[in-house]
Write an enzyme that holds these catalytic residues in place. Structure first.
Site, short mmCIF file in Angstrom:
data_model
loop_
_atom_site.label_atom_id
_atom_site.label_comp_id
_atom_site.label_asym_id
_atom_site.label_seq_id
_atom_site.Cartn_x
_atom_site.Cartn_y
_atom_site.Cartn_z
N THR A 1 5.71 19.32 -12.82
CA THR A 1 5.59 20.74 -13.18
C THR A 1 4.84 20.88 -14.51
OG1 THR A 1 7.56 21.33 -11.93
CG2 THR A 1 6.92 22.84 -13.69
N CYS B 1 13.32 24.04 -3.27
CA CYS B 1 13.26 25.17 -4.18
C CYS B 1 13.61 26.47 -3.46
CB CYS B 1 11.87 25.31 -4.78
SG CYS B 1 11.22 23.78 -5.36
N1 PLP Z 1 4.43 19.43 -6.49
C1 PLP Z 1 5.03 19.10 -5.35
C2 PLP Z 1 4.22 18.97 -4.10
C3 PLP Z 1 6.41 18.85 -5.32
O1 PLP Z 1 7.01 18.51 -4.18
C4 PLP Z 1 7.14 18.98 -6.53
C5 PLP Z 1 8.61 18.83 -6.53
O2 PLP Z 1 9.31 19.28 -5.63
C6 PLP Z 1 6.47 19.32 -7.72
C7 PLP Z 1 5.10 19.54 -7.65
C8 PLP Z 1 7.19 19.43 -9.03
O3 PLP Z 1 7.56 18.14 -9.49
P1 PLP Z 1 8.64 17.90 -10.64
O4 PLP Z 1 9.96 17.97 -9.99
O5 PLP Z 1 8.34 16.53 -11.17
O6 PLP Z 1 8.42 18.93 -11.69
#
Ligand code: PLP
Length: 386
Positions: free
Chosen positions: A70, A320
């Protein structure tokens, strides 16, 4: 518990935990300190940087450690908008993760323009639409999910990169679900920025990385102490970084083939057991571990509760979304309606699963779905009063 929710997060590999523990206990030094404890931590961070770079065929100086994908994604989007004000256009797809979706909304709030490229019914980004959306000289960045977290569909990244570069735009790949599941080679696939996350590849939460190609500029979102060669300030999360390095090293061990064989067997069982079942993106290139399946007539919210009681962890779409009763935007973008989405479950396997537990889970899924249908039918049959 049979854990089939690896796209939400993976269990840390015991070897990863073993590698990080000394940096939580003995070697707690600040990696910026010049004394022996600091130097020990610094060496560990740099070793991890090389491990992560090797996993994606990058150079160590192209890796910036972050708190997770993120942050990596936010950093790239904010940087690109600030860096190229004369190129106000951002292009994303309609099946992005929330980090990109929200980042794109902020891009618009800050005066930029965003185009959202549709996908087809197989979940693939429509390249004709991308080509039409690209405005040469106006597009700063194309940010695309490489492998979808809900369906596992893998984007046609070489074509995306070629089209974007032809129009003079840079490319950010959200490779969170790719790294550790399928080979990623940034030499062969010249993306400019790439985000990855430790906890999706058997590392630990709260750590990730941003790949910044040596060909392109980047400046920090987080400023302060100048860590990460000035590209991300904040005292390094040394144990998390060590864990990410080890996880990246172990990622090479995954047998994509074995995982895909097991996933396919799991899917066949469900398809035979539930006539009319639909595998989303079934005819596209997909991650070897992901099954997004609609079991028509079955309420996935009820399924999730009952499967949880029966010690099976899976998800109803993206993690989410589980607290929100809103159909998955990914399924919507693929042309499925809310009713279809409300009968959809996502199972995501990892190298930690055994064949026995996965197949036992398949049988339990079908049993549970039949049970739900029987209960529903019993409730809807007329009650006779005597
Ligand atoms: N991008 C994708 C495709 C994801 O599946 C996720 C997490 O669910 C993220 C970004 C975000 O990752 P993080 O949990 O390391 O912030």
């Amino acid at each position: 518990m049979t854990y089939l929710d690896a796209n939400a997060t993976t269990p840390p590999d015991p070897r990863v935990v073993e590698a990080m523990i000394p940096f939580l206990t003995l070697h707690f030094g600040n990696a910026s300190a010049s004394h022996a404890a600091g130097r020990k931590a610094r060496r560990a961070v740099e070793a991890a940087r090389s491990q992560v770079a090797t996993a994606i065929q990058a150079r160590p100086d192209e890796i910036v450690f972050t708190s997770g994908a993120t942050e990596s994604i936010n950093s790239v989007l904010l940087f690109a908008q600030q860096q190229w004000p004369a190129r106000p256009l951002l292009i994303i797809s309609t099946v992005e993760h929330a980090a990109v979706i929200e980042g794109a909304l902020r891009w618009e709030q800050c005066g930029g323009r965003v185009k959202r490229v549709p996908v087809d019914t197989n979940g693939l980004v429509r390249l004709d639409a991308l080509k039409a959306a690209l405005e040469p000289g106006q597009t700063a960045l194309v940010s695309m999910i490489w492998a979808n977290n809900e369906t596992g569909v893998v984007s046609p990244m070489s074509e995306i990169v070629a089209l974007a570069h032809e129009a003079g735009a840079l490319v950010h790949a959200d490779a969170v679900q790719m790294v550790g599941k399928l080979p990623v080679d940034v030499d062969a696939m010249p993306v400019d920025y790439l985000s990855l996350s430790a906890h999706k590849m058997h590392g630990v939460k709260g750590c990730g990385a941003l790949f910044v190609s040596r060909r392109v500029p980047f400046s920090a979102l987080l400023i302060g102490g100048g860590q990460e060669f000035g590209r991300r300030s904040g005292t390094e999360n040394v144990p998390g970084i060590v864990a990410l390095g080890k996880a990246a090293e172990l990622a090479g061990e995954v047998s994509t083939h074995d995982l895909a064989v097991l996933r396919d067997e799991f899917e066949r069982y469900l398809i035979v057991g539930w006539p009319g079942a639909v595998i989303h993106g079934g005819s596209s290139d997909r991650l070897p571990n992901t099954t997004s399946i609609c079991l028509p007539g079955v309420d996935s919210a009820a399924m999730l509760i009952l499967l949880d009681q029966r010690c099976i962890a899976c998800s109803g779409g993206s993690a989410c979304h589980t607290s929100l009763l809103h159909p998955s935007h990914v399924l919507e973008a693929m042309g499925f309606d809310a009713k279809h989405a409300s009968s959809t479950l996502r199972f995501s396997l990892s190298r930690m699963n055994t064949r026995d537990e996965v197949m036992a889970a398949a049988a339990e899924v079908i049993r549970t779905a039949r049970h739900i249908l029987e209960q529903r039918d019993a409730l809807s049959s007329p009650v006779e009063f005597t």
